[in-house]
Every structure is written in structure tokens, then in C-alpha cells.
Design an enzyme around this catalytic site. Structure first.
Site, short mmCIF file in Angstrom:
data_model
loop_
_atom_site.label_atom_id
_atom_site.label_comp_id
_atom_site.label_asym_id
_atom_site.label_seq_id
_atom_site.Cartn_x
_atom_site.Cartn_y
_atom_site.Cartn_z
N LYS A 64 -2.11 -1.47 -3.78
CA LYS A 64 -2.98 -0.30 -3.75
C LYS A 64 -2.12 0.96 -3.83
CE LYS A 64 -6.43 2.01 -0.85
NZ LYS A 64 -7.10 2.05 0.46
N LYS A 102 0.86 -1.19 0.00
CA LYS A 102 0.00 0.00 0.00
C LYS A 102 0.89 1.23 0.00
CE LYS A 102 -3.71 2.30 2.57
NZ LYS A 102 -4.61 2.22 3.75
#
Length: 321
Positions: free
Chosen positions: A246, A193
Site C-alpha cells: 500500500k 505500507k
């Protein structure tokens, strides 16, 4: 050599193009992220994310029923609490996410319900863990994340998805779930992330913008690819069943590297900024909305993602049908 080899022979008609298509997106690949809060009859549009809403549990159940009718089979829930504090009590039995999970599983037994596990939506300071002397504390945060994840699973969640990026949180959650008899419940780790500029609309939706500093001390630097592989390896060692990259579009190379290196199911999150950017361009007539949605999702699938989390889920599922 031309003219013996003519690639255009297989592009002459829609039927031929479909016959030789290498990458296909199916509605079953899509996960629909949703925001749930307390109350009744709430369906409030999020300004920075046209077409996305804050739902109360009753309207959420209706929305998910409509999404199932479109072909969507999986959802990811984010909770919007009534009050926030320094600790972020994300584990309350009667909180919005836990209540929503129980109602959704009762209404739609075959629906895959995933829950985001983090503290940022619940803390008054907007950070993903406990804060002391202006710094996010890693180890003291882990028991709280595990407690929140366990509360979601006890409510009926099929998959918990820790998004906080604290070191060791997958192991802490795995230990808590196994210790409570939920060893068959899967963990989808937000493994890679990044500290991205594409989260802005989400932070409006979740009211989770940090009140001081930023999240670069625990989210990944956008320039790092090798580090993503190390993060994924650690999460898998700690018990993750699926891993996520992400955002999706600026990190398609990372999706491919993770898939090639580990061969596990990889999810990619087509995040709020990517969603709102596309819709804004389409609203101005600069791009063709439906084609752009499907092209975006196809690129993510082609990069190696098995699962795509996207706010386009309902519209895309209809188009794919």
C-alpha cells in the site's frame, strides 16, 4: 524478423485481442473498502472522495447488497467512532464495525468481510498506537490491536487486516485469535505500507490525520524496496496468511518483487489519492474514466496482485461483466 513475424496479426479484432490477453481482472479479485459509523439512515458523501460515503449500518447493508449485485464478493470495513480518546477503544462490542460485521454476515452469508485493525481512526491524536512523551509506543500498542482484532472476529469477520505497522503486531494478533479458538481466521497484513502522499482523502474520510508530527517513524520510506521484502518475511513468519502493498500504483515494482520472492497471495491497495486523482482528471475530461479505471486495475493485477482493494470496485465490477 519482419515481415515473417508480425505481432499485429493478433491485434486485428476485439475477439483476437481477448483470446491472447495475458492478464485478466475479475470482479472476484476486487475488495470494496467502506466507512461505517453509528446512527440510522446515514449516507453522507465524502468531499474528497466523490462517490464514496459514510454509512450507518442499515444503509451499509443496502450498499453491500447492491455491490453484490454488481459482482463484488468482498468488503473491507473502516469504523468511524462517535468519540475519540488517547487510547482509541477500537474493540467495543457495540461499535460500528463490530455491529456492521454481524449484520452483514447475517444478511449475506457468502460475503467475505474483512476489517481494518488500527487505532488511528479511534485516537484523539490520530496516530496508530499509544503515544507517550510525543512518541508512538510499539509494544504497549500490541495488546490493544490484538483485542480489537479479536472483537472483530468474534462478531463474525472472515479476515482481519492490521494496518498500523507496529513491529510484532501480526504475531500478537495470531496468538490472540488462536488462543480464543479462531485459528482458522486469516490475517491480511499491511506488510509494506509506505508513508505516502496519496492518503490525504482517506484521512478526511476517517478523520484520522495526525494531530502532531507524522507517521514516518512507523510507515515505510518510499525509497526502500529491499525493506519491503524484510517486512513481508517477518509478517509471514508471525502468521500472516496474505500480505498487502500500500499504495498500489507508485509501488507496482514492490508488488512484483513480493510476489516473486514469496509466492503467497498479494493484495495491493488502490488508495484514496489514486482514486480521487483519477476521478478529478476524468471530471475535467482529461482522461477517459472507464478505460482509465480498467487500465489501472489491470496494471495492478499484471504486477502480481491477486487481490485489489479499490474504491472503484462497484463500477469496475459492472464494467468487467
Amino acid at each position: 524478423m519482419f515481415p515473417t513475424t508480425r505481432p499485429r496479426r493478433l491485434r486485428r479484432s476485439p475477439a483476437l485481442r481477448e483470446l491472447v490477453r495475458e492478464t485478466r481482472v475479475h470482479p472476484g479479485d476486487l475488495v470494496y473498502p467502506l466507512f461505517v459509523r453509528s446512527g440510522k439512515g446515514v449516507r453522507t458523501e465524502i468531499g474528497a472522495m466523490p462517490g464514496q460515503f459514510h454509512f450507518s449500518v442499515d444503509t451499509l447493508v443496502e450498499e453491500v447488497g447492491a455491490a453484490i449485485g454488481d459482482g463484488v464478493r468482498s468488503v473491507l470495513l473502516f469504523g468511524i467512532p462517535d468519540r475519540k480518546d488517547e487510547q482509541g477503544e477500537a474493540w467495543a462490542e457495540g461499535a460500528a464495525v463490530q455491529t456492521a460485521v454481524r449484520h452483514l454476515k447475517k444478511a449475506y452469508a457468502d460475503l467475505i468481510v474483512m476489517t481494518d485493525v488500527c487505532l488511528c481512526e479511534y485516537t484523539s491524536h490520530g496516530h496508530c498506537g499509544l503515544v507517550k512523551d510525543g512518541r508512538v509506543q510499539n509494544d504497549p500498542t500490541l495488546p490493544l490491536l490484538a483485542k480489537a482484532a479479536l472483537s472483530h472476529v468474534q462478531a463474525g469477520a472472515d479476515i482481519v487486516a492490521p494496518s498500523d505497522m507496529m513491529d510484532g503486531r501480526v504475531g500478537a494478533i495470531r496468538e490472540a485469535l488462536d488462543g480464543a479458538g479462531f485459528e482458522e481466521t486469516a490475517i491480511l497484513a499491511y506488510a509494506a505500507k509506505y508513508a505516502s502522499a496519496f492518503y490525504g482523502p482517506f484521512r478526511e474520510a476517517a478523520g484520522s490525520a495526525p494531530q502532531f508530527g507524522d507517521r514516518r517513524a512507523y510507515q515505510m520510506d518510499p525509497g526502500n524496496g529491499d525493506e519491503a521484502l524484510r517486512e513481508v518475511a517477518l509478517d509471514l513468519e508471525e502468521g500472516a496468511d496474505l500480505v498487502m502493498v500500500k499504495p498500489a500504483l507508485p509501488y507496482l515494482d514492490v508488488v512484483r518483487r513480493v510476489k516473486d520472492a514469496f509466492g503467497v497471495p498479494v493484495a495491493a491497495y488502490n488508495v484514496s489519492g489514486e482514486y480521487s486523482m483519477l476521478l478529478a482528471a476524468a471530471a475535467h475530461g482529461w482522461i477517459e474514466r472507464e478505460r482509465a479505471i480498467l487500465e489501472t486495475l489491470t496494471s495492478i493485477k499484471r504486477a502480481g496482485a491477486s487481490i485489489i482493494l479499490t474504491y472503484h470496485a462497484r463500477e469496475a465490477a459492472r464494467l468487467l461483466r
